[in-house]
Design a protein around this motif. Structure first.
Motif, PDB file in Angstrom:
ATOM      1  N   TRP A  35       0.835  -1.208   0.000  1.00 44.55           N
ATOM      2  CA  TRP A  35       0.000   0.000   0.000  1.00 44.55           C
ATOM      3  C   TRP A  35       0.860   1.244   0.000  1.00 44.55           C
ATOM      4  O   TRP A  35       1.778   1.389   0.786  1.00 44.55           O
ATOM      5  CB  TRP A  35      -0.916  -0.003   1.226  1.00 44.55           C
ATOM      6  CG  TRP A  35      -1.640  -1.283   1.331  1.00 44.55           C
ATOM      7  CD1 TRP A  35      -1.483  -2.242   2.286  1.00 44.55           C
ATOM      8  CD2 TRP A  35      -2.607  -1.804   0.420  1.00 44.55           C
ATOM      9  NE1 TRP A  35      -2.291  -3.305   2.030  1.00 44.55           N
ATOM     10  CE2 TRP A  35      -2.992  -3.065   0.894  1.00 44.55           C
ATOM     11  CE3 TRP A  35      -3.183  -1.319  -0.740  1.00 44.55           C
ATOM     12  CZ2 TRP A  35      -3.930  -3.851   0.242  1.00 44.55           C
ATOM     13  CZ3 TRP A  35      -4.122  -2.111  -1.384  1.00 44.55           C
ATOM     14  CH2 TRP A  35      -4.477  -3.350  -0.899  1.00 44.55           C
ATOM     15  N   ARG A  41      -4.556   8.204  -4.043  1.00 42.85           N
ATOM     16  CA  ARG A  41      -4.500   6.887  -4.679  1.00 42.85           C
ATOM     17  C   ARG A  41      -5.100   5.832  -3.752  1.00 42.85           C
ATOM     18  O   ARG A  41      -5.825   4.949  -4.190  1.00 42.85           O
ATOM     19  CB  ARG A  41      -3.062   6.531  -5.030  1.00 42.85           C
ATOM     20  CG  ARG A  41      -2.964   5.171  -5.720  1.00 42.85           C
ATOM     21  CD  ARG A  41      -1.619   4.942  -6.278  1.00 42.85           C
ATOM     22  NE  ARG A  41      -1.434   5.824  -7.416  1.00 42.85           N
ATOM     23  CZ  ARG A  41      -0.344   5.857  -8.148  1.00 42.85           C
ATOM     24  NH1 ARG A  41       0.658   5.077  -7.869  1.00 42.85           N
ATOM     25  NH2 ARG A  41      -0.239   6.681  -9.170  1.00 42.85           N
ATOM     26  N   SER A  42      -4.799   5.932  -2.461  1.00 43.15           N
ATOM     27  CA  SER A  42      -5.335   4.991  -1.488  1.00 43.15           C
ATOM     28  C   SER A  42      -6.863   5.069  -1.441  1.00 43.15           C
ATOM     29  O   SER A  42      -7.543   4.047  -1.400  1.00 43.15           O
ATOM     30  CB  SER A  42      -4.744   5.293  -0.115  1.00 43.15           C
ATOM     31  OG  SER A  42      -5.264   4.408   0.835  1.00 43.15           O
ATOM     32  N   HIS A  45      -8.181   3.268  -4.420  1.00 44.11           N
ATOM     33  CA  HIS A  45      -8.086   1.811  -4.277  1.00 44.11           C
ATOM     34  C   HIS A  45      -9.168   1.275  -3.353  1.00 44.11           C
ATOM     35  O   HIS A  45      -9.764   0.235  -3.628  1.00 44.11           O
ATOM     36  CB  HIS A  45      -6.703   1.395  -3.743  1.00 44.11           C
ATOM     37  CG  HIS A  45      -5.600   1.552  -4.740  1.00 44.11           C
ATOM     38  ND1 HIS A  45      -5.723   1.192  -6.058  1.00 44.11           N
ATOM     39  CD2 HIS A  45      -4.347   2.034  -4.602  1.00 44.11           C
ATOM     40  CE1 HIS A  45      -4.595   1.446  -6.688  1.00 44.11           C
ATOM     41  NE2 HIS A  45      -3.741   1.963  -5.834  1.00 44.11           N
ATOM     42  N   ARG A  86      -5.498  -6.927 -10.762  1.00 42.00           N
ATOM     43  CA  ARG A  86      -4.515  -6.851  -9.683  1.00 42.00           C
ATOM     44  C   ARG A  86      -4.481  -8.110  -8.831  1.00 42.00           C
ATOM     45  O   ARG A  86      -3.544  -8.323  -8.061  1.00 42.00           O
ATOM     46  CB  ARG A  86      -4.797  -5.641  -8.786  1.00 42.00           C
ATOM     47  CG  ARG A  86      -4.450  -4.325  -9.456  1.00 42.00           C
ATOM     48  CD  ARG A  86      -4.523  -3.177  -8.480  1.00 42.00           C
ATOM     49  NE  ARG A  86      -3.476  -3.285  -7.472  1.00 42.00           N
ATOM     50  CZ  ARG A  86      -3.507  -2.680  -6.299  1.00 42.00           C
ATOM     51  NH1 ARG A  86      -4.526  -1.919  -5.966  1.00 42.00           N
ATOM     52  NH2 ARG A  86      -2.524  -2.824  -5.426  1.00 42.00           N
TER      53      ARG A  86
END
Length: 116
Positions: A35, A41-42, A45, A86
């Motif tokens: 992570w 970005r987190s 996600h 992913r």
């Protein structure tokens, strides 16, 4: 003995619960190099994983998930594809599998999308 039927939770509430579970689990896993510390970005996600799990585990439609997250159904479809791609990474796959199990334990094996 009959099992009680799972409560019929509105899709928007279910998605909010899945997102919160994903956020909490990601916070617990944040010490892993998987992570990034980039907040934007987190957040993206977390949302993508929550959308994916809402669709795969709960059986919600892409349109319902999109409405719950304030996004278009095509964005939800893209998020599902990104997460699926992913999952080739063993660590990421294990993380998503854990979230799937937690969501399954919260909502039950029928999910919520199967209620008519």
């Amino acid at each position: 003995m009959d099992m009680p039927e799972a409560p019929n939770v509105p899709p928007s509430i279910a998605c909010r619960i899945v997102r919160q579970l994903t956020l909490e689990m990601m916070a617990m896993a944040s010490d892993r190099p998987l992570w990034r510390r980039d907040g934007r970005r987190s957040t993206c996600h977390v949302r993508q994983i929550a959308m994916y799990v809402s669709h795969v585990v709960l059986g919600l439609s892409l349109s319902d998930i999109g409405a719950a997250f304030g996004r278009d159904r095509t964005t939800v479809s893209h998020a599902c594809n990104v997460v699926e791609d992913r999952r080739d990474d063993a660590s990421f796959d294990a993380f998503v599998s854990t979230i799937e199990r937690v969501v399954l334990s919260v909502f039950g094996p029928a999910g919520i999308g199967s209620h008519e």
